[in-house]
Scaffold this motif. Structure first.
Motif, mmCIF file in Angstrom:
data_model
loop_
_atom_site.group_PDB
_atom_site.id
_atom_site.type_symbol
_atom_site.label_atom_id
_atom_site.label_comp_id
_atom_site.label_asym_id
_atom_site.label_seq_id
_atom_site.Cartn_x
_atom_site.Cartn_y
_atom_site.Cartn_z
ATOM 1 N N ARG A 139 43.076 31.873 -74.624
ATOM 2 C CA ARG A 139 43.791 30.855 -75.387
ATOM 3 C C ARG A 139 43.709 31.063 -76.897
ATOM 4 N NH1 ARG A 139 41.382 26.618 -73.375
ATOM 5 N NH2 ARG A 139 39.936 26.306 -75.079
ATOM 6 N N ARG A 140 42.553 31.492 -77.417
ATOM 7 C CA ARG A 140 42.380 31.542 -78.872
ATOM 8 C C ARG A 140 42.202 32.946 -79.440
ATOM 9 N NH1 ARG A 140 38.280 26.549 -79.246
ATOM 10 N NH2 ARG A 140 39.811 24.897 -79.175
ATOM 11 N N VAL A 141 41.380 33.750 -78.808
ATOM 12 C CA VAL A 141 40.983 35.029 -79.399
ATOM 13 C C VAL A 141 42.033 36.112 -79.168
ATOM 14 C CG1 VAL A 141 39.210 36.817 -79.418
ATOM 15 C CG2 VAL A 141 38.557 34.432 -79.226
ATOM 16 N N ASP A 142 42.495 36.273 -77.947
ATOM 17 C CA ASP A 142 43.429 37.357 -77.627
ATOM 18 C C ASP A 142 44.750 37.281 -78.404
ATOM 19 O OD1 ASP A 142 41.537 38.394 -75.985
ATOM 20 O OD2 ASP A 142 42.475 37.744 -74.109
ATOM 21 N N PRO A 143 45.372 36.100 -78.555
ATOM 22 C CA PRO A 143 46.606 36.068 -79.359
ATOM 23 C C PRO A 143 46.386 36.465 -80.811
ATOM 24 C CG PRO A 143 46.438 34.074 -78.032
ATOM 25 C CD PRO A 143 45.143 34.807 -77.896
ATOM 26 N N LEU A 144 45.274 36.031 -81.394
ATOM 27 C CA LEU A 144 44.991 36.424 -82.785
ATOM 28 C C LEU A 144 44.724 37.928 -82.894
ATOM 29 C CD1 LEU A 144 42.714 33.523 -84.020
ATOM 30 C CD2 LEU A 144 44.977 34.103 -84.842
ATOM 31 N N ALA A 145 43.972 38.471 -81.937
ATOM 32 C CA ALA A 145 43.691 39.912 -81.962
ATOM 33 C C ALA A 145 44.979 40.713 -81.805
ATOM 34 C CB ALA A 145 42.697 40.269 -80.860
ATOM 35 N N GLU A 146 45.878 40.268 -80.945
ATOM 36 C CA GLU A 146 47.157 40.972 -80.767
ATOM 37 C C GLU A 146 48.000 40.904 -82.035
ATOM 38 O OE1 GLU A 146 49.920 43.340 -79.265
ATOM 39 O OE2 GLU A 146 47.964 42.915 -78.366
ATOM 40 N N LEU A 147 48.007 39.756 -82.695
ATOM 41 C CA LEU A 147 48.750 39.622 -83.952
ATOM 42 C C LEU A 147 48.209 40.582 -85.011
ATOM 43 C CD1 LEU A 147 50.767 37.981 -85.764
ATOM 44 C CD2 LEU A 147 48.799 36.541 -86.331
ATOM 45 N N ILE A 148 46.903 40.665 -85.114
ATOM 46 C CA ILE A 148 46.287 41.565 -86.107
ATOM 47 C C ILE A 148 46.566 43.015 -85.741
ATOM 48 C CG2 ILE A 148 44.071 42.350 -87.003
ATOM 49 C CD1 ILE A 148 43.186 39.428 -86.935
#
Length: 162
Positions: A139-148
């Motif tokens: 929910r929180r970590v994977d979407p941010l990591a993919e964006l980066i």
């Protein structure tokens, strides 16, 4: 001999003066020129490197200064704390009850000692901690990591095209 427009030939017994850093003087005209002779003095040396290109400021902030990295660190920290406090919190609760409430732990519930039920309950609580870890990651970590990751690819392509 009559004096002509050209200077007399150099005397072989007197060496010519050493080169100076001043402008080159054409010996026939006696006038300083802006450039040196067309031949290179040391042909075995590599040519001079081209002058450095002027530095352009990047249009986007470098990747290490994005607020997204701070948000990713914060989300990952929250994820670790949630999972760790779930598993360790239950274990500490079990130890505290064992030390300070022995009558509760030796009592029976449905014919089984309560302490044993709480000890066996650690396995599902650990699974719950793992499930919380995975859920917060999705929910929180994977979407941010993919964006980066996508921004890093764009930044790398931008740098490669310069």
């Amino acid at each position: 001999m009559p004096a002509g427009p050209f200077p007399p030939p150099p005397d072989p017994h007197h060496p010519p003066p050493p080169y100076t850093d001043g402008p080159y003087t054409d010996p026939r005209a006696g006038v300083p020129c802006a450039a040196s002779p067309t031949h290179r003095a040391y042909p075995w040396l590599p040519p001079a490197p081209p002058p450095p290109r002027p530095h352009r400021a990047p249009r986007h902030a470098p990747l290490g200064h994005h607020g997204d990295l701070r948000r990713l660190r914060r989300a990952y920290r929250w994820q670790r704390r949630t999972a760790t406090l779930t598993a360790l919190g239950y274990f500490v609760l079990f130890l505290v009850l064992s030390a300070f409430a022995p009558s509760l732990m030796t009592g029976t519930t449905a014919g089984v000692p309560t302490g044993l039920l709480l000890a066996v309950g650690q396995v599902p609580v650990t699974w719950l901690a793992v499930a919380l870890y995975e859920a917060t990651a999705r929910r929180r970590v994977d979407p941010l990591a993919e964006l980066i990751r996508r921004q890093a690819v764009v930044d790398a392509r931008r740098e490669a095209s310069r």
